[in-house]
Design a protein around this motif. Structure first.
Motif, PDB file in Angstrom:
ATOM      1  N   LEU A 107       0.800  -1.208   0.000  1.00 34.68           N
ATOM      2  CA  LEU A 107       0.000   0.000   0.000  1.00 34.68           C
ATOM      3  C   LEU A 107       0.836   1.262   0.000  1.00 34.68           C
ATOM      4  N   ASN A 108       1.974   1.272  -0.733  1.00 32.46           N
ATOM      5  CA  ASN A 108       2.591   2.581  -0.892  1.00 32.46           C
ATOM      6  C   ASN A 108       1.763   3.281  -1.953  1.00 32.46           C
ATOM      7  N   VAL A 109       1.031   4.287  -1.501  1.00 29.77           N
ATOM      8  CA  VAL A 109      -0.133   4.821  -2.194  1.00 29.77           C
ATOM      9  C   VAL A 109       0.131   5.147  -3.651  1.00 29.77           C
ATOM     10  N   ALA A 110       1.152   5.890  -3.925  1.00 34.50           N
ATOM     11  CA  ALA A 110       1.546   6.178  -5.304  1.00 34.50           C
ATOM     12  C   ALA A 110       3.018   6.556  -5.254  1.00 34.50           C
ATOM     13  N   SER A 111       3.771   6.087  -6.219  1.00 32.01           N
ATOM     14  CA  SER A 111       5.205   6.301  -6.150  1.00 32.01           C
ATOM     15  C   SER A 111       5.568   7.772  -6.128  1.00 32.01           C
ATOM     16  N   SER A 112       4.721   8.616  -6.722  1.00 31.91           N
ATOM     17  CA  SER A 112       5.009  10.044  -6.779  1.00 31.91           C
ATOM     18  C   SER A 112       4.446  10.796  -5.581  1.00 31.91           C
ATOM     19  N   ALA A 113       3.660  10.122  -4.748  1.00 33.46           N
ATOM     20  CA  ALA A 113       2.999  10.806  -3.644  1.00 33.46           C
ATOM     21  C   ALA A 113       3.939  10.995  -2.469  1.00 33.46           C
ATOM     22  N   THR A 114       3.810  12.118  -1.796  1.00 35.40           N
ATOM     23  CA  THR A 114       4.572  12.392  -0.588  1.00 35.40           C
ATOM     24  C   THR A 114       3.580  12.670   0.521  1.00 35.40           C
ATOM     25  N   SER A 115       4.086  12.869   1.723  1.00 39.85           N
ATOM     26  CA  SER A 115       3.173  13.140   2.826  1.00 39.85           C
ATOM     27  C   SER A 115       2.432  14.443   2.572  1.00 39.85           C
ATOM     28  N   MET A 116       1.206  14.527   3.037  1.00 36.48           N
ATOM     29  CA  MET A 116       0.376  15.702   2.819  1.00 36.48           C
ATOM     30  C   MET A 116       0.993  16.924   3.474  1.00 36.48           C
ATOM     31  N   LYS A 117       0.907  18.055   2.794  1.00 31.25           N
ATOM     32  CA  LYS A 117       1.449  19.297   3.311  1.00 31.25           C
ATOM     33  C   LYS A 117       0.316  20.284   3.589  1.00 31.25           C
TER      34      LYS A 117
END
Length: 240
Positions: A107-117
């Motif tokens: 479940l690594n949500v999307a490879s390009s996604a980072t923690s919400m800012k």
């Protein structure tokens, strides 16, 4: 080494061919609860990656992907935000990644996604400080300035990672209802299912890895016999 699976102990009624419940620890329960924190759009690429057909819901995902950002979508709508939602997950007290607390890499949500800012107005004003935005350069409702001052998210200490406490053993029903496990709750369940022959009960330890985790998520949308549907076919094949 980081563990990419968790173990479950299933109690199986061999006469009725169904899982009565699973004895589980913190990692599996954290996994189940973490599913609730994920945006629905997260599951579509995960299902497709595992070769699973997501059904009609997948058409919504594909439709958004095909809609023109210029002609159809509001100017403030970021298509990537809808399709690859950013999910913040606290893991080891300050370390953030896009994995579930039980360290399943599925479940690594999307490879390009980072923690919400999050952002606030750059003005040092008490009224402006009351407002926070998740989109960079959102207009501050108080002064009309662009909200572009990034805030720091404080994570809990490592002893509080995940959702549930580690000292408790949990009973997970076939329909994924979760409750603390005890001798009383076990006997209550056996009475509920009218289990007369204890010899018909069998314990099996199974492993939940990437494939099983995705099957479990999909089955949870379709069935009330999730553990039975996911694990019994595999166990029956092993017997054959």
């Amino acid at each position: 080494m980081e563990k990419n699976y968790v173990s479950l102990k299933l109690l199986i009624d061999t006469e009725r061919e169904r899982v009565l419940f699973a004895e589980a620890g913190k990692e599996f329960v954290d996994f189940l609860l973490h599913i609730l924190a994920l945006p629905l759009g997260t599951f579509i690429p995960l299902f497709e990656k595992q070769g699973m057909v997501p059904g009609s819901f997948g058409n919504i995902y594909e439709s958004i992907d095909n809609l023109s950002s210029i002609n159809c979508l509001q100017s403030k709508v970021d298509k990537e935000t809808l399709l690859k939602a950013k999910v913040d997950i606290s893991d080891d007290g300050g370390t953030t990644n896009n994995e579930v607390p039980l360290q399943l890499k599925m479940l690594n949500v999307a490879s390009s996604a980072t923690s919400m800012k999050f952002y606030k107005c750059p003005r040092e004003d008490q009224k402006c400080d009351l407002h926070v935005a998740s989109y960079y350069r959102t207009i501050c409702p108080m002064c009309q300035n662009a909200m572009k001052r990034e805030l720091s998210l404080v994570h809990p200490p490592s002893t509080q990672r995940g959702y549930v406490k580690e000292v408790v053993t949990y009973m997970v029903m076939d329909d994924l209802e979760v409750k603390p496990m005890s001798t009383t709750s076990t006997f209550t369940l056996l009475n509920k299912f009218n289990v007369k022959e204890m010899g018909a009960l069998e314990e099996k330890v199974v492993v939940l890895g990437m494939d099983e985790g995705m099957k479990l998520i999909k089955a949870s949308f379709q069935s009330k016999r999730v553990l039975t549907d996911v694990f019994l076919p595999t166990l029956n094949e092993e017997v054959k």
